[in-house]
Design an enzyme around this catalytic site. Structure first.
Site, PDB file in Angstrom:
ATOM      1  N   ASN A   1       3.260  -7.117   3.673  1.00 50.23           N
ATOM      2  CA  ASN A   1       1.539  -7.366   3.620  1.00 50.23           C
ATOM      3  C   ASN A   1       1.143  -6.389   2.416  1.00 50.23           C
ATOM      4  O   ASN A   1       1.000  -5.297   1.925  1.00 50.23           O
ATOM      5  CB  ASN A   1       0.758  -6.703   4.792  1.00 50.23           C
ATOM      6  CG  ASN A   1      -0.794  -6.714   4.610  1.00 50.23           C
ATOM      7  OD1 ASN A   1      -1.151  -7.336   3.398  1.00 50.23           O
ATOM      8  ND2 ASN A   1      -1.596  -5.979   5.559  1.00 50.23           N
TER       9      ASN A   1
ATOM     10  N   LYS B   1      -1.738  -6.507   0.918  1.00 52.47           N
ATOM     11  CA  LYS B   1      -3.220  -6.339   0.887  1.00 52.47           C
ATOM     12  C   LYS B   1      -3.833  -6.592  -0.607  1.00 52.47           C
ATOM     13  O   LYS B   1      -3.507  -7.731  -0.922  1.00 52.47           O
ATOM     14  CB  LYS B   1      -3.080  -4.627   1.153  1.00 52.47           C
ATOM     15  CG  LYS B   1      -2.250  -4.254   2.354  1.00 52.47           C
ATOM     16  CD  LYS B   1      -2.680  -2.782   2.525  1.00 52.47           C
ATOM     17  CE  LYS B   1      -1.924  -2.609   4.029  1.00 52.47           C
ATOM     18  NZ  LYS B   1      -2.269  -1.255   4.703  1.00 52.47           N
TER      19      LYS B   1
ATOM     20  N   HIS C   1      -5.939  -7.561  11.297  1.00 51.50           N
ATOM     21  CA  HIS C   1      -5.522  -5.871  10.702  1.00 51.50           C
ATOM     22  C   HIS C   1      -6.366  -5.120  10.846  1.00 51.50           C
ATOM     23  O   HIS C   1      -7.747  -5.277  10.830  1.00 51.50           O
ATOM     24  CB  HIS C   1      -5.346  -6.535   9.202  1.00 51.50           C
ATOM     25  CG  HIS C   1      -4.273  -5.263   8.816  1.00 51.50           C
ATOM     26  ND1 HIS C   1      -4.937  -4.303   8.128  1.00 51.50           N
ATOM     27  CD2 HIS C   1      -3.043  -5.113   8.500  1.00 51.50           C
ATOM     28  CE1 HIS C   1      -3.917  -3.130   7.696  1.00 51.50           C
ATOM     29  NE2 HIS C   1      -2.998  -3.863   7.981  1.00 51.50           N
TER      30      HIS C   1
ATOM     31  N   GLU D   1      -7.694  -2.887   8.857  1.00 56.94           N
ATOM     32  CA  GLU D   1      -8.596  -2.760   7.758  1.00 56.94           C
ATOM     33  C   GLU D   1      -9.727  -3.575   8.221  1.00 56.94           C
ATOM     34  O   GLU D   1     -10.626  -3.455   7.602  1.00 56.94           O
ATOM     35  CB  GLU D   1      -7.835  -2.773   6.446  1.00 56.94           C
ATOM     36  CG  GLU D   1      -6.790  -1.621   6.401  1.00 56.94           C
ATOM     37  CD  GLU D   1      -5.604  -1.998   5.398  1.00 56.94           C
ATOM     38  OE1 GLU D   1      -5.652  -3.011   4.791  1.00 56.94           O
ATOM     39  OE2 GLU D   1      -4.747  -0.943   5.567  1.00 56.94           O
TER      40      GLU D   1
ATOM     41  N   GLU E   1       0.131  -1.711  15.091  1.00 57.18           N
ATOM     42  CA  GLU E   1       0.063  -0.961  13.948  1.00 57.18           C
ATOM     43  C   GLU E   1      -0.917   0.173  14.034  1.00 57.18           C
ATOM     44  O   GLU E   1      -2.048  -0.027  14.204  1.00 57.18           O
ATOM     45  CB  GLU E   1      -0.421  -1.759  12.573  1.00 57.18           C
ATOM     46  CG  GLU E   1       0.344  -2.817  12.216  1.00 57.18           C
ATOM     47  CD  GLU E   1       0.235  -3.082  10.777  1.00 57.18           C
ATOM     48  OE1 GLU E   1       1.071  -2.997  10.034  1.00 57.18           O
ATOM     49  OE2 GLU E   1      -1.010  -3.452  10.359  1.00 57.18           O
TER      50      GLU E   1
ATOM     51  N   GLY F   1      -0.616   3.607   5.779  1.00 59.28           N
ATOM     52  CA  GLY F   1      -0.776   4.204   4.568  1.00 59.28           C
ATOM     53  C   GLY F   1      -1.061   5.672   4.460  1.00 59.28           C
ATOM     54  O   GLY F   1      -1.507   6.427   3.668  1.00 59.28           O
TER      55      GLY F   1
ATOM     56  N   SER G   1       3.484   2.868   7.440  1.00 60.37           N
ATOM     57  CA  SER G   1       4.322   3.782   6.769  1.00 60.37           C
ATOM     58  C   SER G   1       5.805   3.566   7.174  1.00 60.37           C
ATOM     59  O   SER G   1       6.571   4.402   7.050  1.00 60.37           O
ATOM     60  CB  SER G   1       4.050   5.314   7.215  1.00 60.37           C
ATOM     61  OG  SER G   1       2.792   5.510   6.935  1.00 60.37           O
TER      62      SER G   1
HETATM   63  P1  13P Z   1       1.886   0.965   5.086  1.00 61.71           P
HETATM   64  O1  13P Z   1       2.912   0.522   5.181  1.00 61.71           O
HETATM   65  O2  13P Z   1       1.201   0.996   3.792  1.00 61.71           O
HETATM   66  O3  13P Z   1       1.467   2.121   5.969  1.00 61.71           O
HETATM   67  O4  13P Z   1       0.794  -0.252   5.834  1.00 61.71           O
HETATM   68  C1  13P Z   1       0.963  -0.715   7.052  1.00 61.71           C
HETATM   69  C2  13P Z   1       0.090  -2.028   7.127  1.00 61.71           C
HETATM   70  O5  13P Z   1      -0.962  -1.846   7.175  1.00 61.71           O
HETATM   71  C3  13P Z   1       0.577  -3.299   6.930  1.00 61.71           C
HETATM   72  O6  13P Z   1       0.094  -4.306   7.399  1.00 61.71           O
END
Ligand code: 13P
Length: 252
Positions: free
Chosen positions: A9, A11, A96, A98, A168, A174, A214
């Site tokens: 992803n 982002k 997601h 976010e 997740e 992150g 992560s």
């Molecule tokens: P990270 O791998 O940066 O922690 O992000 C995970 C994520 O949100 C994948 O959709």
């Protein structure tokens, strides 16, 4: 046997040329990865070019969000699932954390978007996961179960064949803090149990459940060693082709 899935992803990173460069760099690095499906999810503006440049490769393209409607209409700023299909996407990430945290996504919108995505012929990667306070209060499984029950409500078993679930935990995204392999395994078992209660054991045994939060080249193997973890949804470590390829090729 569940075919594994490793998805990156991206982002809101990368201008068009950077997205294309990463995709082209990735192509030869994962060309022999027959053990899993490989997916990248660039921003909307890069989807068409990246999917054109990846044509004929084993890398599939996902969008990171979609509208809840496929009918053309007055929805300024939205992009319909059929439009994503039209530019070469095979998948779309829905719900997601976010988007849930910062853009008002709810289980109800996840449900509508998932149905619209399936109707357009896309497969959906539906994200669930608890916040830290919810885990600390001992509610993690209940939260995820509720997200699944509402988010996947009204889907048929045939629909479920085109659903991938991504677990997740919000506190692991992150942050550099991964769920332990055992925490991931326990939640994946709980997810499968919820799917079984909704759609029966057979589809629950077949649905792919990815872990996200992560994931890095040095922890992917221990996560993938868990029997109910079928793959990973990778954020930060998917931005560099070399690092993402090491994750894809975790068992080589
Ligand atoms: P990270 O791998 O940066 O922690 O992000 C995970 C994520 O949100 C994948 O959709």
């Amino acid at each position: 046997m569940r075919k594994r899935v490793i998805a990156g992803n991206w982002k809101m990173y990368k201008l068009l040329a950077q997205a294309v460069d990463t995709a082209l760099e990735l192509k030869p690095l994962v060309a022999n990865a027959n053990h899993c499906e490989v997916i990248v999810a660039p921003v909307f503006t890069a989807l068409k070019t990246v999917s054109d440049r990846l044509e004929g490769s084993n890398i599939k393209v996902a969008a990171q969000n979609c509208a809840a409607q496929n009918d053309f209409g007055a929805h300024t700023g939205e992009i319909a699932p059929i439009m994503l299909k039209d530019v070469g996407c095979s998948y779309v990430i829905i719900g997601h954390s976010e988007r849930r945290q910062f853009y008002g996504e709810t289980d109800a919108s996840v449900n509508q978007k998932t149905k619209a995505a399936l109707a357009a012929g896309l497969a959906a990667i539906v994200c669930v996961g608890e916040m830290l306070a919810e885990r600390e209060a001992g509610n993690a499984e209940a939260v995820v179960q509720a997200q699944l029950k509402s988010g996947l409500e009204g889907l048929t078993v045939a629909d479920m064949e085109r659903i991938i679930i991504a677990y997740e935990p919000v506190w692991a995204i992150g942050t550099g803090k991964t769920a332990s392999p055992e925490q991931a395994q326990d939640m994946h078992v709980a997810v499968r149990k919820t799917v079984a209660s909704m759609h029966g054991r057979d589809i629950a045994d077949r649905v792919r459940i990815l872990y996200g939060g992560s994931v890095k080249p040095d922890n992917i193997a221990s996560i993938m060693a868990q029997p109910d973890v079928d793959g990973a949804l990778v954020g930060g470590a998917s931005l560099e082709a070399e690092s993402f390829a090491r994750i894809v090729n975790f068992d080589r």
